[in-house]
Design a protein around this motif. Structure first.
Motif, PDB file in Angstrom:
ATOM      1  N   LEU A  55      37.756 -55.895 -20.430  1.00 22.66           N
ATOM      2  CA  LEU A  55      37.126 -55.430 -21.675  1.00 22.66           C
ATOM      3  C   LEU A  55      35.630 -55.207 -21.481  1.00 22.66           C
ATOM      4  O   LEU A  55      35.066 -54.222 -21.966  1.00 22.66           O
ATOM      5  CB  LEU A  55      37.370 -56.446 -22.790  1.00 22.66           C
ATOM      6  CG  LEU A  55      38.802 -56.568 -23.302  1.00 22.66           C
ATOM      7  CD1 LEU A  55      38.908 -57.719 -24.310  1.00 22.66           C
ATOM      8  CD2 LEU A  55      39.247 -55.263 -23.955  1.00 22.66           C
ATOM      9  N   VAL A  56      34.971 -56.145 -20.788  1.00 23.93           N
ATOM     10  CA  VAL A  56      33.533 -56.005 -20.550  1.00 23.93           C
ATOM     11  C   VAL A  56      33.245 -54.779 -19.697  1.00 23.93           C
ATOM     12  O   VAL A  56      32.331 -53.986 -19.989  1.00 23.93           O
ATOM     13  CB  VAL A  56      32.972 -57.270 -19.877  1.00 23.93           C
ATOM     14  CG1 VAL A  56      31.508 -57.078 -19.496  1.00 23.93           C
ATOM     15  CG2 VAL A  56      33.116 -58.473 -20.784  1.00 23.93           C
ATOM     16  N   VAL A  57      34.032 -54.590 -18.646  1.00 23.50           N
ATOM     17  CA  VAL A  57      33.811 -53.462 -17.737  1.00 23.50           C
ATOM     18  C   VAL A  57      34.067 -52.141 -18.449  1.00 23.50           C
ATOM     19  O   VAL A  57      33.290 -51.175 -18.320  1.00 23.50           O
ATOM     20  CB  VAL A  57      34.701 -53.592 -16.488  1.00 23.50           C
ATOM     21  CG1 VAL A  57      34.645 -52.317 -15.657  1.00 23.50           C
ATOM     22  CG2 VAL A  57      34.260 -54.788 -15.650  1.00 23.50           C
ATOM     23  N   SER A  58      35.155 -52.073 -19.232  1.00 21.06           N
ATOM     24  CA  SER A  58      35.469 -50.818 -19.924  1.00 21.06           C
ATOM     25  C   SER A  58      34.429 -50.472 -20.978  1.00 21.06           C
ATOM     26  O   SER A  58      34.145 -49.294 -21.220  1.00 21.06           O
ATOM     27  CB  SER A  58      36.857 -50.906 -20.569  1.00 21.06           C
ATOM     28  OG  SER A  58      36.893 -51.947 -21.535  1.00 21.06           O
ATOM     29  N   ALA A  59      33.849 -51.505 -21.611  1.00 20.13           N
ATOM     30  CA  ALA A  59      32.868 -51.253 -22.666  1.00 20.13           C
ATOM     31  C   ALA A  59      31.491 -50.908 -22.115  1.00 20.13           C
ATOM     32  O   ALA A  59      30.778 -50.067 -22.683  1.00 20.13           O
ATOM     33  CB  ALA A  59      32.759 -52.471 -23.581  1.00 20.13           C
ATOM     34  N   LEU A  60      31.111 -51.551 -21.009  1.00 15.32           N
ATOM     35  CA  LEU A  60      29.733 -51.409 -20.528  1.00 15.32           C
ATOM     36  C   LEU A  60      29.625 -50.846 -19.118  1.00 15.32           C
ATOM     37  O   LEU A  60      28.519 -50.553 -18.659  1.00 15.32           O
ATOM     38  CB  LEU A  60      29.027 -52.776 -20.568  1.00 15.32           C
ATOM     39  CG  LEU A  60      28.940 -53.442 -21.946  1.00 15.32           C
ATOM     40  CD1 LEU A  60      28.412 -54.871 -21.807  1.00 15.32           C
ATOM     41  CD2 LEU A  60      28.036 -52.635 -22.874  1.00 15.32           C
ATOM     42  N   GLY A  61      30.752 -50.696 -18.433  1.00 18.08           N
ATOM     43  CA  GLY A  61      30.712 -50.253 -17.040  1.00 18.08           C
ATOM     44  C   GLY A  61      30.064 -48.904 -16.852  1.00 18.08           C
ATOM     45  O   GLY A  61      29.432 -48.646 -15.823  1.00 18.08           O
ATOM     46  N   GLY A  62      30.193 -48.034 -17.846  1.00 18.34           N
ATOM     47  CA  GLY A  62      29.606 -46.700 -17.733  1.00 18.34           C
ATOM     48  C   GLY A  62      28.095 -46.708 -17.706  1.00 18.34           C
ATOM     49  O   GLY A  62      27.470 -45.709 -17.312  1.00 18.34           O
ATOM     50  N   PHE A  63      27.481 -47.830 -18.111  1.00 17.13           N
ATOM     51  CA  PHE A  63      26.022 -47.921 -18.141  1.00 17.13           C
ATOM     52  C   PHE A  63      25.452 -48.620 -16.909  1.00 17.13           C
ATOM     53  O   PHE A  63      24.239 -48.826 -16.820  1.00 17.13           O
ATOM     54  CB  PHE A  63      25.574 -48.678 -19.398  1.00 17.13           C
ATOM     55  CG  PHE A  63      26.000 -48.023 -20.679  1.00 17.13           C
ATOM     56  CD1 PHE A  63      25.275 -46.952 -21.195  1.00 17.13           C
ATOM     57  CD2 PHE A  63      27.134 -48.462 -21.347  1.00 17.13           C
ATOM     58  CE1 PHE A  63      25.666 -46.342 -22.378  1.00 17.13           C
ATOM     59  CE2 PHE A  63      27.533 -47.858 -22.525  1.00 17.13           C
ATOM     60  CZ  PHE A  63      26.805 -46.786 -23.050  1.00 17.13           C
ATOM     61  N   GLY A  64      26.313 -49.021 -16.000  1.00 18.78           N
ATOM     62  CA  GLY A  64      25.835 -49.625 -14.771  1.00 18.78           C
ATOM     63  C   GLY A  64      26.044 -51.136 -14.720  1.00 18.78           C
ATOM     64  O   GLY A  64      26.402 -51.773 -15.716  1.00 18.78           O
ATOM     65  N   SER A  65      25.800 -51.686 -13.542  1.00 21.68           N
ATOM     66  CA  SER A  65      26.065 -53.104 -13.316  1.00 21.68           C
ATOM     67  C   SER A  65      25.141 -54.005 -14.134  1.00 21.68           C
ATOM     68  O   SER A  65      25.537 -55.098 -14.554  1.00 21.68           O
ATOM     69  CB  SER A  65      25.918 -53.433 -11.828  1.00 21.68           C
ATOM     70  OG  SER A  65      24.625 -53.062 -11.351  1.00 21.68           O
ATOM     71  N   VAL A  66      23.901 -53.562 -14.365  1.00 25.73           N
ATOM     72  CA  VAL A  66      22.975 -54.384 -15.151  1.00 25.73           C
ATOM     73  C   VAL A  66      23.467 -54.500 -16.592  1.00 25.73           C
ATOM     74  O   VAL A  66      23.359 -55.569 -17.211  1.00 25.73           O
ATOM     75  CB  VAL A  66      21.554 -53.785 -15.105  1.00 25.73           C
ATOM     76  CG1 VAL A  66      20.630 -54.548 -16.048  1.00 25.73           C
ATOM     77  CG2 VAL A  66      21.008 -53.833 -13.692  1.00 25.73           C
ATOM     78  N   ALA A  67      24.011 -53.422 -17.143  1.00 29.49           N
ATOM     79  CA  ALA A  67      24.546 -53.472 -18.500  1.00 29.49           C
ATOM     80  C   ALA A  67      25.721 -54.440 -18.591  1.00 29.49           C
ATOM     81  O   ALA A  67      25.875 -55.167 -19.587  1.00 29.49           O
ATOM     82  CB  ALA A  67      24.985 -52.076 -18.946  1.00 29.49           C
ATOM     83  N   VAL A  68      26.555 -54.461 -17.553  1.00 25.96           N
ATOM     84  CA  VAL A  68      27.671 -55.407 -17.525  1.00 25.96           C
ATOM     85  C   VAL A  68      27.128 -56.838 -17.487  1.00 25.96           C
ATOM     86  O   VAL A  68      27.649 -57.740 -18.167  1.00 25.96           O
ATOM     87  CB  VAL A  68      28.572 -55.141 -16.297  1.00 25.96           C
ATOM     88  CG1 VAL A  68      29.659 -56.200 -16.203  1.00 25.96           C
ATOM     89  CG2 VAL A  68      29.195 -53.760 -16.400  1.00 25.96           C
ATOM     90  N   LEU A  69      26.074 -57.049 -16.727  1.00 25.45           N
ATOM     91  CA  LEU A  69      25.445 -58.374 -16.664  1.00 25.45           C
ATOM     92  C   LEU A  69      24.916 -58.782 -18.046  1.00 25.45           C
ATOM     93  O   LEU A  69      25.070 -59.937 -18.467  1.00 25.45           O
ATOM     94  CB  LEU A  69      24.305 -58.351 -15.645  1.00 25.45           C
ATOM     95  CG  LEU A  69      23.631 -59.690 -15.338  1.00 25.45           C
ATOM     96  CD1 LEU A  69      24.586 -60.602 -14.577  1.00 25.45           C
ATOM     97  CD2 LEU A  69      22.352 -59.478 -14.534  1.00 25.45           C
TER      98      LEU A  69
END
Length: 584
Positions: free
Chosen positions: A468-482
């Protein structure tokens, strides 16, 4: 999702709700959840109880013993005298208070540091005509910021270190968190010095409210040969019988079967507008009316005691627990959320963080200091403890723990255990004092939380959450996932204990890093830092609850300053973690 995943999710939601609402002690909620997951077959015995063989809870227990020795011997007492000092500037006093307190919290458990400073800081504020509410929340917050600097600064760091080991990674080094923790502590401390006088309201501490609102009524009893209960003095409306003086001797509390004699002087405590109950009773002749603040003598003292979340008092009334008989003390007022509870004391159901103002003998602090009943016990107007001749030994032992773990001479577990045994061997602590210093509720939460983390992974919930985290924020890069992981951690920390939050998010963070194809260690570091950002509510961390009552605070006061500190933590994590722990 599989049946295991749905069941685990239901158990975790129930656990979080129980923790947030303080229905039972945190250890009961966490260990109980592990037992349910074990019985349901989601995890096996090895997974359920792996926390009890992990270094983290044992290390935390040993460090509790070290902190108790520091408190008992007054090893940092000279620092306390310098910290409080003199002066009229609130910001100057905050600087003198926060900088050394944060530094001390980097190497000691912050609970005893706050416990030592609260009563002395309150007395200092009274003497200098300042509101203690400007100081106590910053004291709690800086003790958390200091804990970010080293591995032993907070139990959460040790929990994350233990989880890394359980996943086959290197544990945290003594100063590994310093590149992010030290800047956060410095910026956060500076922010509090500037902003605390602006955003924190002026609140009245419970002892001040007691002096202003409560009165003692000392009345002469002319009835001879009757018990207290027979004279209808046990269930008066708005006032209660606190103590009896006979021939210069004090009896407190007064038992129902006590026989009254002519000439006895009875002390009643209650609101000024309820004395009609006394004046309307035959056989009572009213003597002088005294102010509560003038009643403290060498024979009896007033104390502040903050009810803990794991206390047997939580959810009970004073009458139900037989408070006077069990604790050898009489409660004269209850404060909650900055307000004096205006009700018959015996019928009030106590909550975690309630502050009890009570009357007892001088031994009350020693009897209840190392129990889970109260988070904080302090004598009103008490003198600072003297520095023991063995304080230098404790200082050397503490330095040895830090140096040996810092240079890699001994693992932190070994160093902490050697220190704990040395304190008992040198006679600085008795075995009973060492045993009593350990907060068993915290240890059980840490150990049990490893089983919860295992269930998250075994059921597939951690992987689902990571997806869920990756699908929601993965498009914005690894820092956004962090950032997403940090925000989830901070949200959980606001409603449940920081250790439980860290353990719940850790497996999700590791799975997220794996799914996104980046290094896992930066995500673990981010969880450790975010889990210490317990700034938004009084229930988020133990020291927040310790200062809640003595500061006269209300629930929303914490977010006034804590919201700014939370933004500092988020910004520092996003900017610094990828620099010192590369994501790729």
């Amino acid at each position: 999702m599989t049946w295991d995943a749905w069941f685990t999710l239901a158990v975790l939601v129930g656990m979080i709700l129980i923790l947030a609402r303080d229905v039972v002690a945190p250890s009961v909620a966490v260990v109980g959840s592990v037992v349910v997951l074990l019985v349901a077959g989601v995890i096996g015995p090895g997974e359920a109880f792996q926390g009890f063989s992990n270094p983290a809870p044992i290390t935390v227990a040993a460090l509790y013993v070290l902190a108790r020795a520091v408190e008992k011997t007054g090893a940092i007492q000279p620092l306390v005298g310098w910290v409080l000092g003199e002066g009229s500037s609130i910001r100057g006093a905050l600087a003198r208070l926060l900088v050394p307190s944060g530094a001390a919290s980097a190497f000691l458990n912050n609970t005893p540091i706050v416990a030592m400073l609260v009563p002395q800081l309150t007395n200092w504020a009274d003497r200098h005509q300042k509101s203690v509410s400007y100081f106590l929340i910053p004291l709690s917050f800086v003790s958390m910021l200091g804990g970010l600097i080293t591995l032993i600064g907070t139990s959460t760091n040790l929990v994350i270190s233990g989880l890394l080991q359980s996943h086959g990674m290197e544990p945290l080094g003594m100063f590994e968190l310093s590149p992010v923790g030290l800047p956060v502590a410095v910026v956060g401390t500076g922010l509090m010095i500037v902003a605390a006088p602006l955003v924190l309201p002026r609140r009245r501490a419970p002892r001040k409210a007691l002096e202003r609102e409560a009165r003692e009524f000392v009345v002469g009893m002319a009835v001879d040969g009757k018990a207290v209960a027979e004279c209808r003095l046990r269930n008066l409306q708005g006032v209660f019988l606190a103590e009896l003086e006979r021939d210069g001797e004090i009896v407190a509390p007064v038992a129902p079967e006590t026989i009254l004699h002519g000439g006895d002087r009875l002390t009643f405590v209650g609101r000024a507008d309820t004395v009609v109950d006394l004046h309307g009773m035959r056989g009572l002749s009213s003597l002088e009316q005294e102010h509560v603040a003038e009643f403290d003598t060498h024979r009896h003292s007033f104390f502040e005691a903050v009810v803990g979340p794991a206390s047997p008092l939580t959810g009970k009334t004073l009458k139900e627990v037989g408070f006077r008989g069990r604790y050898q003390a009489a409660v004269v007022a209850i404060h909650r959320a900055g307000q004096r509870v205006d009700a018959k004391l015996g019928s009030v159901r106590l909550r975690a963080a309630d502050t009890l103002l009570l009357l007892s003998d001088a031994g009350f602090v020693d009897r209840w200091r190392d129990r889970n009943v109260f988070l904080l016990v302090s004598r009103l107007g008490g003198t600072p403890p003297a520095v023991s001749r063995k304080a230098w030994v404790v200082g050397l032992i503490l330095a040895a723990v830090v140096v040996s773990a810092g240079v890699g001479l001994l693992p932190i577990l070994n160093a902490a255990l050697v220190a704990a045994f040395a304190l008992v061997a040198f006679g600085i602590l008795t075995p009973g004092e060492a045993r009593g210093a350990v907060d068993l509720d915290v240890i059980l939460v840490i150990a049990g939380a490893f089983g919860v983390a295992a269930a998250l992974e075994a059921s597939g919930l951690a992987e689902l959450g990571a997806g869920l985290v990756v699908s929601a924020l993965g498009g914005f890069g690894s820092v956004a996932v962090l950032v997403g992981i940090v925000l989830v951690t901070i949200t959980l920390v606001a409603v449940i204990t920081n250790n439980a939050a860290a353990v719940l998010v850790f497996p999700i963070a590791i799975s997220t890093a794996d799914q996104f194809g980046v290094a896992a260690r930066p995500f673990a570091i981010a969880v450790a830092v975010a889990a210490s950002a317990s700034f938004l509510t009084p229930i988020a961390y133990q020291t927040n609850m310790m200062v809640y009552g003595p500061g006269g605070y209300r629930f929303g006061d914490y977010a006034r300053l804590g919201g700014m500190l939370t933004l500092v933590v988020i910004a520092a994590t996003v900017l610094l973690v990828p620099v010192f722990w590369p994501l790729q």
